[in-house]
Design a protein around this motif. Structure first.
Motif, short mmCIF file in Angstrom:
data_model
loop_
_atom_site.label_atom_id
_atom_site.label_comp_id
_atom_site.label_asym_id
_atom_site.label_seq_id
_atom_site.Cartn_x
_atom_site.Cartn_y
_atom_site.Cartn_z
N GLU A 144 0.78 -1.23 0.04
CA GLU A 144 0.03 0.02 -0.11
C GLU A 144 0.97 1.35 -0.06
O GLU A 144 0.42 2.18 -0.57
N SER A 145 2.00 0.99 0.73
CA SER A 145 2.84 2.45 0.72
C SER A 145 3.26 2.89 -0.78
O SER A 145 3.58 3.91 -0.88
N TYR A 146 3.71 1.88 -1.49
CA TYR A 146 3.92 2.07 -2.83
C TYR A 146 2.85 2.63 -3.79
O TYR A 146 3.02 3.40 -4.62
N LYS A 147 1.55 2.85 -3.21
CA LYS A 147 0.46 3.12 -4.03
C LYS A 147 0.22 4.70 -3.55
O LYS A 147 -0.57 5.54 -4.16
N ILE A 148 0.57 5.08 -2.71
CA ILE A 148 0.23 6.43 -1.89
C ILE A 148 1.05 7.53 -2.74
O ILE A 148 2.04 7.57 -2.52
N GLU A 149 0.50 8.39 -3.31
CA GLU A 149 1.18 9.38 -3.94
C GLU A 149 1.75 10.39 -2.80
O GLU A 149 0.98 10.87 -2.16
N GLY A 150 2.72 10.83 -3.14
CA GLY A 150 3.53 11.73 -2.37
C GLY A 150 3.53 11.47 -0.88
O GLY A 150 3.95 12.18 -0.11
N ILE A 151 3.86 9.98 -0.66
CA ILE A 151 4.30 9.54 0.69
C ILE A 151 5.90 10.24 1.25
O ILE A 151 6.58 9.94 0.19
N SER A 152 5.85 10.55 2.43
CA SER A 152 7.12 10.99 2.86
C SER A 152 8.10 9.89 3.51
O SER A 152 7.45 8.94 4.13
N ALA A 153 9.05 10.02 3.76
CA ALA A 153 10.10 9.26 4.44
C ALA A 153 9.71 8.99 5.79
O ALA A 153 9.84 7.91 6.17
N PRO A 154 9.30 9.91 6.69
CA PRO A 154 9.01 9.57 7.92
C PRO A 154 7.67 8.73 7.96
O PRO A 154 7.61 7.87 8.77
N GLU A 155 6.95 8.85 6.94
CA GLU A 155 5.68 7.98 6.91
C GLU A 155 6.08 6.44 6.43
O GLU A 155 5.63 5.34 7.07
N CYS A 156 6.90 6.36 5.54
CA CYS A 156 7.59 5.05 5.11
C CYS A 156 8.26 4.25 6.23
O CYS A 156 7.99 3.49 6.49
N ARG A 157 8.95 5.06 7.33
CA ARG A 157 9.75 4.58 8.31
C ARG A 157 8.74 4.06 9.23
O ARG A 157 8.83 3.04 9.93
N SER A 158 7.59 5.00 9.71
CA SER A 158 6.53 4.34 10.56
C SER A 158 5.66 3.15 9.78
O SER A 158 5.63 2.29 10.67
#
Length: 88
Positions: A15-29
């Motif tokens: 799902e994280s790869y599908k989210i447009e504009g996802i940030s690095a802190p969100e990915c770490r979470s």
């Protein structure tokens, strides 16, 4: 959110790869949540996730996070304690 498989039980990484504009802190979470729910050896799981999702997504924050997770898990460091202070 759809359920995942044994590699990504909650489908978080996919799902994280599908989210447009996802940030690095969100990915770490998201990565932390994945790591807490993953039942296998994390190095093997991270490598498999990179093989599954990392191709052609070199600049995606989740790909970068996965690579950092793979690197961090391979280089353990001593974090202190009495013996470490007295060894010098």
């Amino acid at each position: 959110m759809a359920k995942g498989d044994d590699l990504d039980p909650k489908g978080l990484i996919e799902e994280s790869y599908k989210i447009e504009g996802i940030s690095a802190p969100e990915c770490r979470s998201i990565f932390l949540d994945w790591a807490l729910s993953y039942q296998g050896v994390s190095v093997v799981g991270i490598s498999a996730l990179l093989a599954r999702h990392g191709t052609g997504t070199d600049d995606h924050p989740m790909t970068i996070t996965l690579r950092e997770g793979l690197t961090a898990s391979q280089t353990p460091t001593r974090r202190g304690g009495r013996r470490g202070r007295l060894a010098k």
